[in-house]
Design an enzyme around this catalytic site. Structure first.
Site, PDB file in Angstrom:
ATOM      1  N   ASP A 147      82.019  -9.101  92.057  1.00  0.00           N
ATOM      2  CA  ASP A 147      81.393  -9.674  93.255  1.00  0.00           C
ATOM      3  C   ASP A 147      82.253  -9.639  94.518  1.00  0.00           C
ATOM      4  OD1 ASP A 147      83.255 -11.781  92.812  1.00  0.00           O
ATOM      5  OD2 ASP A 147      81.810 -12.816  91.522  1.00  0.00           O
ATOM      6  N   HIS A 162      85.703  -4.796  85.407  1.00  0.00           N
ATOM      7  CA  HIS A 162      84.319  -4.359  85.239  1.00  0.00           C
ATOM      8  C   HIS A 162      83.780  -3.668  86.490  1.00  0.00           C
ATOM      9  CE1 HIS A 162      84.029  -7.579  81.869  1.00  0.00           C
ATOM     10  NE2 HIS A 162      84.492  -6.450  81.413  1.00  0.00           N
ATOM     11  N   CYS A 214      77.927   9.037  93.176  1.00  0.00           N
ATOM     12  CA  CYS A 214      76.834   9.951  92.852  1.00  0.00           C
ATOM     13  C   CYS A 214      76.919  10.348  91.373  1.00  0.00           C
ATOM     14  CB  CYS A 214      76.909  11.198  93.730  1.00  0.00           C
ATOM     15  SG  CYS A 214      75.610  12.385  93.356  1.00  0.00           S
ATOM     16  N   CYS A 252      77.277  14.630  91.786  1.00  0.00           N
ATOM     17  CA  CYS A 252      78.463  15.304  92.346  1.00  0.00           C
ATOM     18  C   CYS A 252      79.679  14.371  92.436  1.00  0.00           C
ATOM     19  CB  CYS A 252      78.154  15.879  93.732  1.00  0.00           C
ATOM     20  SG  CYS A 252      78.085  14.653  95.050  1.00  0.00           S
ATOM     21  N   CYS A 260      72.394  10.174  97.045  1.00  0.00           N
ATOM     22  CA  CYS A 260      73.555  10.835  97.614  1.00  0.00           C
ATOM     23  C   CYS A 260      73.168  11.590  98.893  1.00  0.00           C
ATOM     24  CB  CYS A 260      74.123  11.808  96.588  1.00  0.00           C
ATOM     25  SG  CYS A 260      75.534  12.752  97.178  1.00  0.00           S
TER      26      CYS A 260
HETATM   27 ZN   LIG Z   1      75.948  13.847  95.115  1.00  0.00          ZN
END
Ligand SMILES: [Zn+2]
Length: 258
Positions: free
Chosen positions: A112, A127, A135, A138, A160
């Site tokens: 958070d 975590h 993405c 990529c 993306c």
């Molecule tokens: Zn991408």
């Protein structure tokens, strides 16, 4: 009649003395430190928003891969809650301890960003974090702030800008490996500290839950501040079963100012 004091003053003083004697302090924080800021416990069922679906299922890597829209639908109300949350007294106390040189490292199970919002600098996020997205095609990384308002407002799944692949928040989902660099750094910190403080974690999620044992096995002192018992309370020098947002500010004041 006055209510009884919430924590035994002697236990607080013992804990403050351990801080004053220590040279390398590591604080391990969990969901309990963020619940006073209004963030529901990611891993407990039946509480707040997280109970609308089964988190182990919907917040899993396999659901994200096969039904990302299901994951994002479940995630959407939480994102606003997390981004709007403010640090509480416990987060600020830990930032004060770091600034005063009385604590060196925070290892957190939370995603958070509240430790950073409170001013803590050295935070190892076991975590992951909601601060960034990556993405899935990529691997380009983006700052969440570019996407978060639109996602909260109309549920638009973040894509993306380079290849239109789906962006995944950089949080560790169920069924996903812990980030190796963070895990290595956390282990090194736990093994090298002379005081480990567990704050607001019930120590139920492995392997992070094993870190205090690694510290204690190498001779570190241990303080546990948590509302409910943990497996390692029997090895602790001081156990304070109370709310971290109440205890940590008082403890920090004593540890820093004697
Ligand atoms: Zn991408």
């Amino acid at each position: 009649m006055n209510p009884p004091p919430r924590a035994d003053g002697a236990a607080l003083e013992d804990a403050a003395e351990l801080f004053r004697q220590a040279r390398r302090v590591v604080v391990l924080t969990g969901a309990g430190i963020s619940t006073p800021s209004g963030i529901p416990d990611f891993r407990s069922e039946g509480k707040g928003l997280w109970s609308r679906d089964e988190p182990m299922d919907v917040a899993s890597l396999s659901t994200f891969r096969t039904h990302p829209e299901r994951f994002f639908r479940w995630f959407r109300p939480l994102v606003g809650q997390i981004f709007d949350a403010q640090p509480n007294g416990a987060h600020r106390a830990l930032a004060d301890l770091e600034k005063a040189g009385a604590a060196q490292t925070i290892i957190t199970q939370n995603i958070d960003m509240l430790h950073q919002k409170a001013g803590s600098k050295h935070v190892i996020e076991m975590h992951g974090t909601l601060k960034t997205l990556s993405c899935t095609r990529c691997y380009k990384q983006f700052d969440s702030s570019e996407f978060v308002r639109r996602f909260i407002d109309d549920g638009t799944i973040p894509l993306c800008q380079k290849c239109s692949g789906i962006l995944k928040p950089d949080v560790i989902l169920f069924g996903e490996q812990l980030p190796q660099a963070a895990w290595f750094e956390a282990q090194t910190a736990a093994r090298g500290c002379d005081l480990m403080v567990v704050a607001g974690s019930s120590l139920e999620v492995l392997p992070v839950a094993g870190l205090p044992m690694q510290a204690v096995d190498r001779g570190a002192h241990l303080i546990v501040i948590n509302n409910s018992p943990t497996y390692i309370n029997v090895r602790a020098d001081v156990v304070i079963m109370d709310d971290v947002a109440t205890i940590l500010p008082e403890l920090a004041k004593r540890a820093i100012h004697g």
